[in-house]
Design a protein around this motif. Sequence first.
Motif, PDB file in Angstrom:
ATOM      1  N   GLU A   1      -1.531  15.273   0.213  1.00 12.17           N
ATOM      2  CA  GLU A   1      -0.580  14.290  -0.309  1.00 12.17           C
ATOM      3  C   GLU A   1      -1.299  13.191  -1.086  1.00 12.17           C
ATOM      4  O   GLU A   1      -0.809  12.722  -2.117  1.00 12.17           O
ATOM      5  CB  GLU A   1       0.233  13.687   0.838  1.00 12.17           C
ATOM      6  N   ILE A   2      -2.456  12.791  -0.586  1.00 10.82           N
ATOM      7  CA  ILE A   2      -3.231  11.760  -1.280  1.00 10.82           C
ATOM      8  C   ILE A   2      -3.625  12.230  -2.669  1.00 10.82           C
ATOM      9  O   ILE A   2      -3.543  11.474  -3.654  1.00 10.82           O
ATOM     10  CB  ILE A   2      -4.486  11.394  -0.451  1.00 10.82           C
ATOM     11  N   ARG A   3      -4.015  13.478  -2.790  1.00 14.27           N
ATOM     12  CA  ARG A   3      -4.449  14.017  -4.081  1.00 14.27           C
ATOM     13  C   ARG A   3      -3.304  14.055  -5.095  1.00 14.27           C
ATOM     14  O   ARG A   3      -3.546  14.073  -6.311  1.00 14.27           O
ATOM     15  CB  ARG A   3      -5.015  15.418  -3.900  1.00 14.27           C
ATOM     16  N   ARG A   4      -2.063  14.060  -4.607  1.00 12.45           N
ATOM     17  CA  ARG A   4      -0.914  14.109  -5.512  1.00 12.45           C
ATOM     18  C   ARG A   4      -0.398  12.730  -5.901  1.00 12.45           C
ATOM     19  O   ARG A   4       0.542  12.611  -6.693  1.00 12.45           O
ATOM     20  CB  ARG A   4       0.226  14.916  -4.875  1.00 12.45           C
ATOM     21  N   LEU A   5      -0.969  11.669  -5.348  1.00 18.22           N
ATOM     22  CA  LEU A   5      -0.539  10.318  -5.692  1.00 18.22           C
ATOM     23  C   LEU A   5      -0.897   9.989  -7.138  1.00 18.22           C
ATOM     24  O   LEU A   5      -1.850  10.534  -7.706  1.00 18.22           O
ATOM     25  CB  LEU A   5      -1.189   9.303  -4.753  1.00 18.22           C
ATOM     26  N   ASP A   6      -0.132   9.085  -7.738  1.00 16.62           N
ATOM     27  CA  ASP A   6      -0.406   8.679  -9.119  1.00 16.62           C
ATOM     28  C   ASP A   6      -1.778   8.023  -9.237  1.00 16.62           C
ATOM     29  O   ASP A   6      -2.475   8.191 -10.247  1.00 16.62           O
ATOM     30  CB  ASP A   6       0.681   7.714  -9.608  1.00 16.62           C
TER      31      ASP A   6
ATOM     32  N   PRO B   1       0.831  -1.214   0.000  1.00 12.72           N
ATOM     33  CA  PRO B   1       0.000   0.000   0.000  1.00 12.72           C
ATOM     34  C   PRO B   1       0.860   1.256   0.000  1.00 12.72           C
ATOM     35  O   PRO B   1       2.036   1.221   0.357  1.00 12.72           O
ATOM     36  CB  PRO B   1      -0.793  -0.131   1.300  1.00 12.72           C
ATOM     37  N   THR B   2       0.281   2.374  -0.424  1.00 18.73           N
ATOM     38  CA  THR B   2       0.957   3.657  -0.262  1.00 18.73           C
ATOM     39  C   THR B   2       0.865   4.066   1.205  1.00 18.73           C
ATOM     40  O   THR B   2      -0.007   3.604   1.943  1.00 18.73           O
ATOM     41  CB  THR B   2       0.323   4.730  -1.165  1.00 18.73           C
ATOM     42  N   GLU B   3       1.785   4.952   1.621  1.00 18.14           N
ATOM     43  CA  GLU B   3       1.863   5.266   3.049  1.00 18.14           C
ATOM     44  C   GLU B   3       2.170   6.733   3.303  1.00 18.14           C
ATOM     45  O   GLU B   3       2.701   7.436   2.439  1.00 18.14           O
ATOM     46  CB  GLU B   3       2.950   4.416   3.716  1.00 18.14           C
ATOM     47  N   ALA B   4       1.855   7.178   4.513  1.00 17.39           N
ATOM     48  CA  ALA B   4       2.228   8.491   5.022  1.00 17.39           C
ATOM     49  C   ALA B   4       2.444   8.379   6.521  1.00 17.39           C
ATOM     50  O   ALA B   4       1.996   7.410   7.148  1.00 17.39           O
ATOM     51  CB  ALA B   4       1.145   9.520   4.711  1.00 17.39           C
ATOM     52  N   HIS B   5       3.134   9.355   7.092  1.00 20.94           N
ATOM     53  CA  HIS B   5       3.421   9.340   8.525  1.00 20.94           C
ATOM     54  C   HIS B   5       3.075  10.686   9.144  1.00 20.94           C
ATOM     55  O   HIS B   5       3.195  11.730   8.495  1.00 20.94           O
ATOM     56  CB  HIS B   5       4.893   9.010   8.782  1.00 20.94           C
ATOM     57  N   VAL B   6       2.649  10.652  10.402  1.00 22.26           N
ATOM     58  CA  VAL B   6       2.337  11.867  11.152  1.00 22.26           C
ATOM     59  C   VAL B   6       2.991  11.786  12.522  1.00 22.26           C
ATOM     60  O   VAL B   6       3.379  10.714  12.986  1.00 22.26           O
ATOM     61  CB  VAL B   6       0.807  12.054  11.315  1.00 22.26           C
TER      62      VAL B   6
END
Length: 342
Positions: free
Chosen positions: A243-248, A223-228
């Motif tokens: 960031e989600i909106r900029r994903l491919d 999966p794609t990921e991000a961190h906070v």
Amino acid sequence: MTASDGPIDLEDLTGKAATLDDVANRAGVSTATVSRFINNPTVVAKATAERIREAIAETGYIPNLLAGGLASSKSKMVAVLIPYLTDSIFNDTIQTMVEELSSAGTTVMLGLTGVSEARTEDLIRAAISRRVDAIIFTGPVTPNVEQMVRRSPALFIQVWDLPEDPIGIAVGFSHHAAGRDIARFLMSRGYRRPHVVTAQGARAQMRRNGFVDEWTASDGIAPTEAHVEVPSRFGHARRIFAEIRRLDHMPDVVVCGSDYLAQGVIVEALAAGLRVPEDIAVVGFGNSSIAGEMRPTITSVEVDGARIAREAIAAIRNRKGTALPPDRWIDVGFRLVARESA
């Protein structure tokens, strides 16, 4: 032994607490001077104070601040140490603990450790100094914390986790299994492009690992990921959604480390004209009150924080002397609550 004799062999102190004499000998001063320093460091000469401070650190000495001074007496005090209170998944646990312990005549010392190891160690030291009967802890155990706790007669209870080898006892659940079950649930609902948002904490990382391991093993695509930062909160959602909106490829579900973050992602998605869950689904964690009150209601993982509190209290009440209970692991489990958001 004087200061010129070299450092105290800490192996000789294993299994017992360092004494005032140990500190005095190491610093090359009298026990009365050490006592004066502990009660009011400013009354001792600067150089002497520094020697005493170093001796305390080297010996691991923790002063007894319990009124009456008897380490063997019951203090009727319990220390509860958590990282934070704001948007905290520990709130139900803490509330139940405070209510039940207070009603039984026990004083609760509540400490907020944040993410600082130094602050955590200071609070552990302060609790042991007051000869608390138990320390209820939610943070990671550093070597210094372990050393202090093993020398203390206080019952050490790790909550919201099940470490392989707890110092005292552990009351919690498997975070890895929780992440795994979220992955299985989403697969069963037909989701294929998850985006995992993980807070920078050990337990959140375990849930992330459980999810990614299960998803990759079943689907073959990570999966794609991000961190906070911790604690994850509503305000992080704007950056995450940008960031989600900029994903491919737009994910079809966002897996959040807390309900508050999930709420924020839902608000951002709706503001962007997306439908939840039709265009993008969202999963939270903790099953806070907001999860069932938000519209759409939030799919989340419920942990019985009140039961964690009750099990910890029972362990304190049933303890005989300094012996550990025969069952050092109490698994309270978890439950995935499916709602409108996924």
